[in-house]
Write an enzyme that holds these catalytic residues in place. Structure first.
Site, short mmCIF file in Angstrom:
data_model
loop_
_atom_site.label_atom_id
_atom_site.label_comp_id
_atom_site.label_asym_id
_atom_site.label_seq_id
_atom_site.Cartn_x
_atom_site.Cartn_y
_atom_site.Cartn_z
CB SER A 44 -0.90 0.00 1.24
OG SER A 44 -1.46 1.28 1.46
NE ARG A 47 -17.97 -5.28 -45.60
CZ ARG A 47 -18.02 -5.66 -46.87
NH1 ARG A 47 -18.49 -4.83 -47.77
NH2 ARG A 47 -17.61 -6.85 -47.25
#
Length: 454
Positions: A289, A328
């Site tokens: 930490s 498409r």
């Protein structure tokens, strides 16, 4: 006073995706296999394979296949930043890449680059190559995880611990069964990844999926070309062009999301069991930490859990793209690219972290055994109900246990001790029924059964 750093101009090295905010996949094999250079490599491989396939069927000179292959062999010869910038013009990077590759091949074979194909053919095929290469790297990490979990399951088949339901102690279980369950999920993921990897297809259909251009260029049977193309690439030959039939992408997305979730199950269990106030397991090497020197955070589990939370939403985008209009779609196809890459990266990184987590996991049997007594013996109340019902009758057994459970908490005494004081139970030996370690059912046998799976 130091001035704040000023971002570089757009397109400078400061804009490169270094993974600064992605510790879950940074430095993983999946990161390298899915980067821009890897995609460029796959696009060039797809283009070169198309020319080779056409040459194999007599649709292009052998010299063209050699020339295109030679020009495509070095991704470093192509400027990825320039391709990305020019992709905005046509909406995909294939268009500028074809122009650059054609120029690199030169005469007389430049016209054979990309001949008859469309941009989606190349990008879809390259995506399948990137996926195949990433999955090939991910599977060994799953194998490492499975082996480590098998060792944990076998080593702790008789290690009793509290089973928890809805966050509370339920009945005893054994840690080996929990580890065996984790392993079963990993094997489920392995099987699904193997199946989807083997099914990844090449894509070749031309402008609208009819193969018409290849016929125009002289193919008497254009339907033979996709199979030849797939062979060149080591991909599955498609039954049909799948430019708007997105089953391969949906299956891949679902498999990756499942794998991330399966590994996430392991991670969230470890996160729970490694809490300070529980401490039944611990990661082999916790993270630090920035503010609290005493911390040893379960970082591997944290990163895996983060991947598991993101993966379903990424897969949802791929599923949403199944609704692809016409021959498409405008947007559905384009929406797939980044979420799929993120899925491959997240899952690949999670697999790496899961292997490290499983191989280094520390199990604390003594803490597990101590926790079996936290409920003053009530963790075996289910067994006692079954044992006492024939003696006292079902209603009286339940009434007595309810009464003694309240006293156990109120008087901070063990349920077994209170049972010995009940006049109607003085002639019973309750040592066995009140021992949590002797009420794990078939947990050890189930662990053994799970470990038979290979």
């Amino acid at each position: 006073m130091t001035s704040p750093a000023v971002p570089g101009p757009a397109g400078s090295d400061t804009d490169a995706d270094t993974g600064l905010l992605a510790p879950g996949w940074t430095g993983s094999a999946a990161a390298s296999a899915t980067g821009d250079r890897a995609y460029l490599r796959a696009l060039l491989d797809a283009e070169a394979a198309l020319t080779r396939a056409q040459a194999a069927l007599g649709l292009a000179p052998v010299g063209a296949a050699d020339a295109v292959g030679a020009a495509a062999a070095d991704p470093g010869a192509f400027d990825a930043r320039s391709l990305a910038a020019r992709a905005r013009g046509g909406g995909n990077p294939v268009i500028p890449l074809v122009a650059d590759l054609t120029k690199a091949v030169g005469e007389p074979y430049g016209p054979y680059v990309h001949r008859g194909a469309t941009s989606q053919d190349m990008l879809d095929t390259a995506t399948m190559l990137v996926a195949a290469r990433t999955l090939d790297l991910l599977l060994p990490d799953l194998a490492r995880t499975e082996r480590a979990l098998a060792r944990l399951a076998a080593g702790h088949r008789d290690t009793p611990m509290p089973g928890r339901t809805l966050t509370q102690h339920a009945v005893p279980t054994v840690f080996g069964l929990k580890a065996a369950g984790w392993r079963a999920l990993v094997l489920d993921a392995r099987d699904r990844i193997t199946a989807v990897r083997d099914a990844l297809p090449a894509q070749l259909g031309g402008a609208a999926g009819t193969l018409a251009a290849f016929e125009a260029y002289g193919a008497t049977d254009p339907t033979a070309l996709p199979a030849a193309y797939a062979r060149e690439l080591g991909l599955r030959a498609p039954l049909l062009p799948w430019h708007t039939l997105r089953t391969p992408l949906a299956d891949l997305a679902g498999t990756l999301a499942f794998t991330a979730g399966a590994l996430g199950k392991i991670a969230v269990d470890v996160l729970t069991l490694s809490r300070t106030e529980i401490g039944e397991v611990a990661e082999g090497g916790g993270g630090g930490s920035s503010a609290m020197p005493h911390k040893a955070n379960p970082v591997r589990s944290t990163l895996i859990a983060a991947a598991a939370r993101r993966a379903p939403q990424l897969a949802a985008t791929l599923y949403g793209s199944l609704a692809a209009e016409d021959e498409r779609p405008a947007g559905a196809w384009h929406a797939e690219w980044e979420p799929l890459r993120d899925l491959l990266r997240l899952t690949g990184g999670a697999a790496r972290d899961a292997a490290e987590l499983a191989e280094g996991l520390r199990v604390r049997p003594d803490v597990m055994r101590a926790h079996l007594g936290l409920t003053h013996g009530l963790i075996v109340s289910e067994r006692l109900s079954a044992e006492l019902a024939p003696v006292l009758g079902r209603a009286r057994a339940r009434e007595l246990l309810t009464e003694l459970a309240a006293r156990a908490y109120a008087e901070d005494r063990d349920l077994g001790e209170l049972l010995t004081e009940a006049p109607e139970l003085r002639d019973l030996d309750l040592a066995g029924p009140t021992d949590p370690a002797r009420y794990t059912g078939a947990a050890a046998a189930l662990t053994d059964r799970a470990l038979e799976r290979r």
